[in-house]
Design a protein around this motif. Structure first.
Motif, PDB file in Angstrom:
ATOM      1  N   VAL A  99       0.736  -1.203  -0.075  1.00  0.00           N
ATOM      2  CA  VAL A  99      -0.026   0.067   0.030  1.00  0.00           C
ATOM      3  C   VAL A  99       0.960   1.123   0.045  1.00  0.00           C
ATOM      4  O   VAL A  99       0.476   2.275  -0.699  1.00  0.00           O
ATOM      5  CB  VAL A  99      -0.857   0.002   1.315  1.00  0.00           C
ATOM      6  CG1 VAL A  99      -1.770   1.536   1.480  1.00  0.00           C
ATOM      7  CG2 VAL A  99      -1.946  -1.170   1.024  1.00  0.00           C
ATOM      8  N   LEU A 100       2.084   1.342   1.038  1.00  0.00           N
ATOM      9  CA  LEU A 100       2.866   2.251   1.006  1.00  0.00           C
ATOM     10  C   LEU A 100       3.789   2.599  -0.571  1.00  0.00           C
ATOM     11  O   LEU A 100       3.537   3.466  -0.816  1.00  0.00           O
ATOM     12  CB  LEU A 100       3.654   2.146   2.007  1.00  0.00           C
ATOM     13  CG  LEU A 100       4.686   3.527   2.463  1.00  0.00           C
ATOM     14  CD1 LEU A 100       3.917   4.742   2.538  1.00  0.00           C
ATOM     15  CD2 LEU A 100       5.488   3.049   3.732  1.00  0.00           C
ATOM     16  N   ALA A 101       4.024   1.342  -1.003  1.00  0.00           N
ATOM     17  CA  ALA A 101       4.680   1.421  -2.321  1.00  0.00           C
ATOM     18  C   ALA A 101       3.639   2.068  -3.340  1.00  0.00           C
ATOM     19  O   ALA A 101       4.218   3.069  -4.278  1.00  0.00           O
ATOM     20  CB  ALA A 101       5.057   0.355  -2.821  1.00  0.00           C
ATOM     21  N   ASP A 102       2.425   1.822  -3.695  1.00  0.00           N
ATOM     22  CA  ASP A 102       1.493   2.305  -4.369  1.00  0.00           C
ATOM     23  C   ASP A 102       1.365   3.627  -3.825  1.00  0.00           C
ATOM     24  O   ASP A 102       1.134   4.545  -5.235  1.00  0.00           O
ATOM     25  CB  ASP A 102       0.072   1.463  -4.129  1.00  0.00           C
ATOM     26  CG  ASP A 102       0.118   0.129  -4.682  1.00  0.00           C
ATOM     27  OD1 ASP A 102       1.053   0.057  -5.520  1.00  0.00           O
ATOM     28  OD2 ASP A 102      -0.752  -0.661  -4.222  1.00  0.00           O
ATOM     29  N   LEU A 103       1.203   4.127  -2.667  1.00  0.00           N
ATOM     30  CA  LEU A 103       1.242   5.751  -2.762  1.00  0.00           C
ATOM     31  C   LEU A 103       2.319   6.574  -3.116  1.00  0.00           C
ATOM     32  O   LEU A 103       2.029   7.549  -3.757  1.00  0.00           O
ATOM     33  CB  LEU A 103       1.067   5.709  -1.159  1.00  0.00           C
ATOM     34  CG  LEU A 103      -0.125   5.753  -0.177  1.00  0.00           C
ATOM     35  CD1 LEU A 103       0.194   5.948   1.177  1.00  0.00           C
ATOM     36  CD2 LEU A 103      -1.142   6.916  -0.770  1.00  0.00           C
ATOM     37  N   LEU A 104       3.526   5.876  -3.101  1.00  0.00           N
ATOM     38  CA  LEU A 104       4.741   6.694  -3.490  1.00  0.00           C
ATOM     39  C   LEU A 104       5.096   6.366  -4.949  1.00  0.00           C
ATOM     40  O   LEU A 104       6.028   7.015  -5.470  1.00  0.00           O
ATOM     41  CB  LEU A 104       5.906   6.388  -2.588  1.00  0.00           C
ATOM     42  CG  LEU A 104       5.597   6.846  -1.139  1.00  0.00           C
ATOM     43  CD1 LEU A 104       6.720   6.329  -0.405  1.00  0.00           C
ATOM     44  CD2 LEU A 104       5.300   8.334  -1.070  1.00  0.00           C
ATOM     45  N   ALA A 105       4.428   5.435  -5.649  1.00  0.00           N
ATOM     46  CA  ALA A 105       4.891   5.175  -7.053  1.00  0.00           C
ATOM     47  C   ALA A 105       4.649   6.487  -7.864  1.00  0.00           C
ATOM     48  O   ALA A 105       3.643   6.972  -7.925  1.00  0.00           O
ATOM     49  CB  ALA A 105       4.080   4.226  -7.847  1.00  0.00           C
ATOM     50  N   GLY A 106       5.532   7.086  -8.493  1.00  0.00           N
ATOM     51  CA  GLY A 106       5.688   8.205  -9.345  1.00  0.00           C
ATOM     52  C   GLY A 106       5.617   9.439  -8.580  1.00  0.00           C
ATOM     53  O   GLY A 106       5.271  10.534  -9.156  1.00  0.00           O
ATOM     54  N   ALA A 107       5.803   9.383  -7.426  1.00  0.00           N
ATOM     55  CA  ALA A 107       5.664  10.532  -6.339  1.00  0.00           C
ATOM     56  C   ALA A 107       6.963  11.652  -6.958  1.00  0.00           C
ATOM     57  O   ALA A 107       7.916  10.827  -7.300  1.00  0.00           O
ATOM     58  CB  ALA A 107       5.941  10.289  -5.109  1.00  0.00           C
ATOM     59  N   THR A 108       6.649  12.979  -7.008  1.00  0.00           N
ATOM     60  CA  THR A 108       7.661  13.767  -7.551  1.00  0.00           C
ATOM     61  C   THR A 108       8.703  13.865  -6.107  1.00  0.00           C
ATOM     62  O   THR A 108       8.319  13.872  -4.903  1.00  0.00           O
ATOM     63  CB  THR A 108       7.161  14.991  -7.604  1.00  0.00           C
ATOM     64  OG1 THR A 108       6.397  15.639  -6.575  1.00  0.00           O
ATOM     65  CG2 THR A 108       6.040  14.839  -8.878  1.00  0.00           C
ATOM     66  N   LEU A 128      10.159  -0.946  -1.539  1.00  0.00           N
ATOM     67  CA  LEU A 128       9.174  -1.350  -0.523  1.00  0.00           C
ATOM     68  C   LEU A 128       8.646  -2.748  -1.060  1.00  0.00           C
ATOM     69  O   LEU A 128       8.115  -3.711  -0.350  1.00  0.00           O
ATOM     70  CB  LEU A 128       8.133  -0.291  -0.437  1.00  0.00           C
ATOM     71  CG  LEU A 128       8.241   0.751   0.584  1.00  0.00           C
ATOM     72  CD1 LEU A 128       7.490   1.900   0.281  1.00  0.00           C
ATOM     73  CD2 LEU A 128       8.470   0.120   2.062  1.00  0.00           C
ATOM     74  N   ARG A 129       8.448  -2.745  -2.454  1.00  0.00           N
ATOM     75  CA  ARG A 129       7.958  -3.883  -2.949  1.00  0.00           C
ATOM     76  C   ARG A 129       8.571  -5.021  -2.948  1.00  0.00           C
ATOM     77  O   ARG A 129       8.371  -6.463  -2.831  1.00  0.00           O
ATOM     78  CB  ARG A 129       7.511  -3.758  -4.622  1.00  0.00           C
ATOM     79  CG  ARG A 129       6.539  -2.586  -4.816  1.00  0.00           C
ATOM     80  CD  ARG A 129       6.156  -2.665  -6.328  1.00  0.00           C
ATOM     81  NE  ARG A 129       5.545  -1.413  -6.517  1.00  0.00           N
ATOM     82  CZ  ARG A 129       4.234  -0.941  -6.520  1.00  0.00           C
ATOM     83  NH1 ARG A 129       3.459  -2.145  -5.817  1.00  0.00           N
ATOM     84  NH2 ARG A 129       3.630   0.079  -6.659  1.00  0.00           N
ATOM     85  N   ALA A 130      10.172  -4.679  -3.050  1.00  0.00           N
ATOM     86  CA  ALA A 130      11.089  -5.813  -2.884  1.00  0.00           C
ATOM     87  C   ALA A 130      11.059  -6.586  -1.622  1.00  0.00           C
ATOM     88  O   ALA A 130      11.506  -7.703  -1.608  1.00  0.00           O
ATOM     89  CB  ALA A 130      12.631  -5.349  -3.299  1.00  0.00           C
ATOM     90  N   VAL A 131      10.815  -5.928  -0.604  1.00  0.00           N
ATOM     91  CA  VAL A 131      11.079  -6.425   0.568  1.00  0.00           C
ATOM     92  C   VAL A 131       9.430  -6.770   1.361  1.00  0.00           C
ATOM     93  O   VAL A 131       9.379  -7.310   2.538  1.00  0.00           O
ATOM     94  CB  VAL A 131      11.770  -5.357   1.715  1.00  0.00           C
ATOM     95  CG1 VAL A 131      13.000  -4.966   1.220  1.00  0.00           C
ATOM     96  CG2 VAL A 131      11.080  -4.142   1.786  1.00  0.00           C
TER      97      VAL A 131
END
Length: 211
Positions: free
Chosen positions: A16-25, A93-96
């Motif tokens: 969920v956290l990774a999804d939040l930050l995907a593509g974040a500036t 985050l996705r990797a771990v």
């Protein structure tokens, strides 16, 4: 919750956290989180670092340099990891996400509420509404209520009765404070300014006056 359920919740929240930050500036990553002196990227890096945390001797060495301030140890490790990851924190985050390793100085129950709260530490300043798994938040709230340092929740919230509106959880005695278990967890862990507008009951006014 059993052990597998707790680890499953932690893994899902990392995604969920990774999804939040995907593509974040870079500007989004650098804005303040709900944790004092922690940027959004620092909180995310802290969550990503958990399965790769240094062993006990490494943590103790850092604690000596920080003169026993474990909050500063956590922050310095998070900041350093954030700088190493740069724009790739979501990938890390996705990797771990599914790794079941934890730092030597914590417990699975502590890691559960820590992960849940840190997702909110990032989501709220980014202006994104993220649901917290109800059973995980209930387990987290119970753990924080029972522990002392660093939140001292029972002492800090003495004279209040906290009751969840979405699950079976009531603790404390006194003036009522009601809200979702997610928002009570934020209150318990010191995110009072964020939790207060979402809570109700006569005790909210007392909490507001104490800030």
């Amino acid at each position: 919750m059993d052990v597998d359920e707790k680890w499953g919740t932690i893994s899902a929240q990392r995604v969920v956290l990774a999804d939040l930050l995907a593509g974040a500036t870079p500007a989004a990553l650098d804005q303040p989180s709900l944790c004092a002196r922690w940027r959004v990227r620092d909180v995310a890096a802290h969550v990503a670092l958990t399965p790769r945390s240094p062993g006990l001797l490494g943590i103790l060495a850092l604690a000596v340099r920080a003169r026993g301030d474990f909050d500063e140890v956590n922050r310095s490790m998070a900041v350093a990891h954030a700088e190493r990851l740069g724009p790739h924190v979501a990938d890390e985050l996705r990797a771990v996400a599914s790794r079941r390793r934890k730092p030597a100085i914590t417990t699975l129950d502590n890691l559960l509420f820590d992960t849940l709260v840190h997702v909110q530490d990032v989501a709220v300043p980014l202006g994104v509404e993220v649901d917290t798994p109800r059973e995980g938040a209930r387990e987290g709230a119970e753990r924080v209520w029972r522990m002392g340092w660093p939140f001292w929740a029972r002492r800090r919230l003495r004279g209040l009765e906290l009751s969840a509106t979405d699950t079976d959880w009531i603790r404390g005695h006194g003036t009522p404070v009601r809200g979702s278990i997610r928002d009570l967890l934020l209150l318990l862990t010191g995110r009072t300014a964020t939790a207060l507008p979402r809570l109700e009951g006569a005790g909210v006014q007392r909490l507001a006056a104490a800030r």
